[in-house]
Design an enzyme around this catalytic site. Structure first.
Site, PDB file in Angstrom:
ATOM      1  N   SER A  84       0.825  -1.203   0.000  1.00  0.00           N
ATOM      2  CA  SER A  84       0.000   0.000   0.000  1.00  0.00           C
ATOM      3  C   SER A  84       0.861   1.256   0.000  1.00  0.00           C
ATOM      4  O   SER A  84       1.663   1.447  -0.903  1.00  0.00           O
ATOM      5  CB  SER A  84      -0.954  -0.049   1.199  1.00  0.00           C
ATOM      6  OG  SER A  84      -1.956   0.937   1.090  1.00  0.00           O
ATOM      7  N   ASP A  88      -2.334   6.168  -4.159  1.00  0.00           N
ATOM      8  CA  ASP A  88      -1.199   5.477  -3.563  1.00  0.00           C
ATOM      9  C   ASP A  88      -0.806   4.298  -4.459  1.00  0.00           C
ATOM     10  O   ASP A  88      -1.442   4.060  -5.488  1.00  0.00           O
ATOM     11  CB  ASP A  88      -1.528   5.054  -2.128  1.00  0.00           C
ATOM     12  CG  ASP A  88      -2.656   4.047  -2.035  1.00  0.00           C
ATOM     13  OD1 ASP A  88      -3.456   3.957  -2.985  1.00  0.00           O
ATOM     14  OD2 ASP A  88      -2.750   3.341  -1.015  1.00  0.00           O
ATOM     15  N   ASP A 143      -1.202   1.098  -4.553  1.00  0.00           N
ATOM     16  CA  ASP A 143      -2.148   0.035  -4.920  1.00  0.00           C
ATOM     17  C   ASP A 143      -3.536   0.585  -5.252  1.00  0.00           C
ATOM     18  O   ASP A 143      -4.472  -0.170  -5.484  1.00  0.00           O
ATOM     19  CB  ASP A 143      -2.233  -1.037  -3.833  1.00  0.00           C
ATOM     20  CG  ASP A 143      -2.910  -0.550  -2.565  1.00  0.00           C
ATOM     21  OD1 ASP A 143      -2.714   0.624  -2.213  1.00  0.00           O
ATOM     22  OD2 ASP A 143      -3.620  -1.345  -1.924  1.00  0.00           O
ATOM     23  N   ASP A 182      -5.997   2.302  -3.708  1.00  0.00           N
ATOM     24  CA  ASP A 182      -7.209   2.236  -2.893  1.00  0.00           C
ATOM     25  C   ASP A 182      -7.414   3.502  -2.066  1.00  0.00           C
ATOM     26  O   ASP A 182      -8.389   3.622  -1.344  1.00  0.00           O
ATOM     27  CB  ASP A 182      -7.237   0.990  -1.999  1.00  0.00           C
ATOM     28  CG  ASP A 182      -6.113   0.952  -0.973  1.00  0.00           C
ATOM     29  OD1 ASP A 182      -5.279   1.881  -0.943  1.00  0.00           O
ATOM     30  OD2 ASP A 182      -6.055  -0.027  -0.194  1.00  0.00           O
TER      31      ASP A 182
END
Length: 460
Positions: free
Chosen positions: A106, A250, A252, A254
């Site tokens: 993340s 970010d 990833d 999400d």
């Protein structure tokens, strides 16, 4: 360097010693545990898992280890390659798979990577399930497949297309309204997979896209957490290009942060607020966020005649409460949008689509839209305690000091005053109480935290 094993997955820094860092052996062991747990849970060996990764430098290596280990268990692997967390979540039920693994740390820096675990719905596994996976990893009770029973391996390169089409098909995403505005948008994807997915989505909306750090090579040009102190470059570029807005995700994809036409941050808490404002106008129902998220969401819901509910911190907790309350919209104050009409996971792509629809239909600039919402300011501090102090008992003492106020003990202690709030949460790993506050000014939010620190010290 570190290795963190939790009920939601395994996270650590690449290299170093086994069981202290995220080494190849740790990746194999934890993958084996999850694959074995799924086989035991499904009571069959012949299962399918979807795997996808962000663009961080270690991603290819970790991906190879994960896919080969799953095949070694006799599990069929569908490898999406470079993907996003929400895309993997969408593809698990789309492909009727038994679960999924997302390879991403993340917003953590480049030396980190992680395995995030999904069930057959494409949702994060529960705490109970995660504990069982951890126990299996410790026991190393794995039974690998013989040569004739190895799992199959296939790749898919259409996952973004499928994900985006599902977004375009949503009744409240109005592509034509967005196209009519011909938005000029700057995108900062921190050189990860958002650099592929977000521009691809924006092109469907007829936007002029200016790419900043959109090369998916994993070389993060700044701290990948989308906070104000890390986003000076996009703020400057939005102004220079006279763009309508900036979009930041970010690694990833999400978490979604927005920049207005003046190069000012919209505020990560207000991503969810704006999307909820649009959705609740058209679909009456509940809104959910966690206890540490802004009161602005509750204000918007109340103004529109809708209910608001607060969950314990953590995406799994938000989703659980959303299902219980049949919520229309939910998420977290870090820019995480959960729209159950699509799926129960934080999704920056659907967040972009809904925000742009709202912006287009309102006919306002981004800064004008932001000005329609109440302005709150947050403070975050902590108090370090000695190991001999019982933190739970201490929090109960704090709770008892404020019996005349609205107090929640769903997750730590949250005290809602008339014009502000404070949320106290203990750390699971250190003798620390984290203190979150919100008020009408930054000074007031910080002062409230300082007052609470003094109160806690007086009760020790």
């Amino acid at each position: 360097m570190a290795l963190i094993k939790s009920i939601s997955g395994i996270r650590g820094t690449i290299g170093g010693k086994v069981d202290e860092n995220l080494t190849p052996l740790d990746v194999v062991k934890f993958t084996s545990a999850f694959g074995t747990w799924l086989q035991n849970n499904k009571n069959k060996k012949d299962i399918t898992l979807v795997v996808g990764r962000d663009a961080r430098i270690s991603g290819s290596m970790v991906n190879s280890l994960v896919c080969a280990t799953l095949q070694g268990l006799g599990i069929h692997v569908v490898d999406l390659g470079l993907s996003t967390t929400p895309t993997v979540e969408v593809m698990v039920p789309e492909l009727h798979a038994d679960g999924g693994i997302i390879l991403t740390a993340s917003h953590n820096p480049k030396q980190w990577n992680a395995l995030k675990l999904l069930n057959e719905k494409g949702e994060f596994i529960t705490g109970k399930d995660g504990a069982e996976v951890l126990a299996l990893a410790e026991s190393e009770d794995f039974d690998y497949a013989e040569v004739d029973s190895l799992g199959k391996y296939e790749t898919r390169d259409d996952a973004f297309d499928i994900h985006i089409q599902k977004i375009l098909d949503l009744p409240l995403v109005r592509a034509e309204a967005i196209k009519a505005k011909k938005f000029k948008v700057v995108v900062d994807a921190v050189n990860s997979t958002g650099g592929i997915a977000i521009p691809q989505l924006l092109e469907h909306f007829g936007c002029e896209v200016i790419k900043l750090y959109c090369e998916p090579n994993g070389n993060f040009p700044h701290n990948p957490e989308p906070l104000k102190e890390h986003l000076g470059d996009i703020c400057e570029l939005v102004k220079k290009e006279k763009a309508d807005l900036g979009i930041v995700v970010d690694p990833d994809v999400d978490r979604l942060a927005l920049v207005d036409e003046n190069g000012e941050l919209f505020g990560e808490e207000y991503t969810l607020v704006a999307v909820a404002d649009y959705l609740l106008r058209h679909t009456k129902g509940a809104a959910v966020s966690n206890l540490s998220s802004s009161r602005a969401l509750a204000d918007v819901a109340e103004k529109l005649g809708c209910e608001y509910f607060a969950s314990a911190v953590g995406e799994v907790n938000v989703v659980t409460l959303m299902k219980e309350k049949n919520a229309v919209i939910g998420g977290e104050g870090n820019g995480g949008i959960i729209y159950p009409e699509l799926h129960y996971g934080r999704d920056s792509l659907v967040g972009v689509a809904l925000f742009l629809t709202h912006l287009a239909k309102e006919g306002k600039t981004v800064s004008e839209l932001r000005a329609t919402y109440p302005s709150y300011f947050m403070g975050k501090k902590k108090i370090e305690l000695t190991t001999d102090i019982d933190v739970d008992t201490l929090l109960t003492k704090v709770q008892n000091e404020y019996l005349n106020e609205k107090v929640s003990t769903v997750d730590g202690v949250k005290i809602d005053f008339e014009n502000n709030w404070v949320h106290l949460r203990k750390s699971n790993t250190e003798p620390i109480i984290r203190i979150y506050t919100e008020a009408f000014s930054q000074q007031e939010a910080d002062s409230l935290a300082d007052e609470m620190i003094l109160k806690i010290k007086s009760l020790i």
